[in-house]
Design an enzyme around this catalytic site. Sequence first.
Site, PDB file in Angstrom:
ATOM      1  CE  LYS A 231      72.164  70.936  49.300  1.00 52.80           C
ATOM      2  NZ  LYS A 231      72.911  69.893  48.979  1.00 52.80           N
TER       3      LYS A 231
ATOM      4  NE  ARG B 166      79.533  59.203  52.364  1.00 50.93           N
ATOM      5  CZ  ARG B 166      79.087  60.500  52.401  1.00 50.93           C
ATOM      6  NH1 ARG B 166      80.002  61.274  52.867  1.00 50.93           N
ATOM      7  NH2 ARG B 166      77.883  60.909  52.523  1.00 50.93           N
TER       8      ARG B 166
ATOM      9  CB  SER C 298      81.461  68.287  51.470  1.00 52.81           C
ATOM     10  OG  SER C 298      82.037  67.537  49.955  1.00 52.81           O
TER      11      SER C 298
ATOM     12  CG  HIS D  41      83.536  64.002  46.206  1.00 56.15           C
ATOM     13  ND1 HIS D  41      83.674  65.026  47.070  1.00 56.15           N
ATOM     14  CD2 HIS D  41      82.147  63.529  46.412  1.00 56.15           C
ATOM     15  CE1 HIS D  41      82.490  65.363  47.531  1.00 56.15           C
ATOM     16  NE2 HIS D  41      81.588  64.175  47.140  1.00 56.15           N
TER      17      HIS D  41
HETATM   18  O1  PNS Z   1      76.349  65.911  46.367  1.00 57.48           O
HETATM   19  P1  PNS Z   1      74.882  65.447  46.664  1.00 57.48           P
HETATM   20  O2  PNS Z   1      74.204  66.687  47.540  1.00 57.48           O
HETATM   21  O3  PNS Z   1      74.759  64.165  47.461  1.00 57.48           O
HETATM   22  O4  PNS Z   1      74.412  65.529  45.263  1.00 57.48           O
HETATM   23  C1  PNS Z   1      73.069  65.482  45.142  1.00 57.48           C
HETATM   24  C2  PNS Z   1      72.528  65.379  43.629  1.00 57.48           C
HETATM   25  C3  PNS Z   1      73.174  66.686  43.019  1.00 57.48           C
HETATM   26  C4  PNS Z   1      73.060  64.096  42.942  1.00 57.48           C
HETATM   27  C5  PNS Z   1      71.031  65.339  43.555  1.00 57.48           C
HETATM   28  O5  PNS Z   1      70.457  66.425  44.309  1.00 57.48           O
HETATM   29  C6  PNS Z   1      70.474  65.891  42.103  1.00 57.48           C
HETATM   30  O6  PNS Z   1      70.655  64.927  41.043  1.00 57.48           O
HETATM   31  N1  PNS Z   1      69.888  66.838  41.827  1.00 57.48           N
HETATM   32  C7  PNS Z   1      69.271  67.491  40.588  1.00 57.48           C
HETATM   33  C8  PNS Z   1      67.922  67.359  40.560  1.00 57.48           C
HETATM   34  C9  PNS Z   1      67.129  66.052  40.194  1.00 57.48           C
HETATM   35  O7  PNS Z   1      67.355  65.392  39.057  1.00 57.48           O
HETATM   36  N2  PNS Z   1      66.268  65.521  41.287  1.00 57.48           N
HETATM   37  C10 PNS Z   1      65.622  64.281  41.112  1.00 57.48           C
HETATM   38  C11 PNS Z   1      66.503  62.996  41.445  1.00 57.48           C
HETATM   39  S1  PNS Z   1      66.416  63.032  43.032  1.00 57.48           S
END
Ligand code: PNS
Length: 165
Positions: free
Chosen positions: A43, A92, A130, A19
């Site tokens: 979560k 990745r 992670s 990150h």
């Molecule tokens: O670290 P991660 O789990 O890959 O992050 C995922 C994240 C937080 C970027 C994604 O889940 C997110 O943007 N969630 C917010 C809800 C949202 O906007 N959802 C619609 C688009 S998928």
Amino acid sequence: MSQKTAIYPGFFDPITNGHLSIVNRGLQIFDNLVIAILNNPQKAPLFSINERIFMIKEAVKDKLNVEVDTFDGLLVDYAVKKNSNVILRGLRALSDFEYEFQMALMNRKLDRNIQSLFLMTDYKWFYTSSTIIKEAASFGGDVSGLVPEVVNCKLKEKFAPSKNT
Ligand code: PNS
């Protein structure tokens, strides 16, 4: 000239050197970066939101143009609130592609003004996440070098053998 800000969103449970590599490289493109931690009560993270904020702030404390914040709800709405139209994500291995593609297209459907920008993760961090780092640490594995020192310490604390067993 106006300042350009990108949002770097994620769960960051915990933040890794992968990150941080995206943060450093994002700063070569943008004036400011907001590390936006999703605060999702559904979560079950290993680290609480406050622990994650603390670790990220510690890891980026020498970077003046990085803000650490939390969000809930839609990411695109959060980006607009922060006056940004760029979502930065790291890619990745190929396995990330499908999920990221889906997310980018959904975000684009929700707000056409928001652009998703992907940076290739440095080859050193290609196979770390992670999740896998937490798993290794939970069995006493040495994950130093994969995470900032503050995270390494916190992982050791979390997985320290309980004194009364
Ligand atoms: O670290 P991660 O789990 O890959 O992050 C995922 C994240 C937080 C970027 C994604 O889940 C997110 O943007 N969630 C917010 C809800 C949202 O906007 N959802 C619609 C688009 S998928």
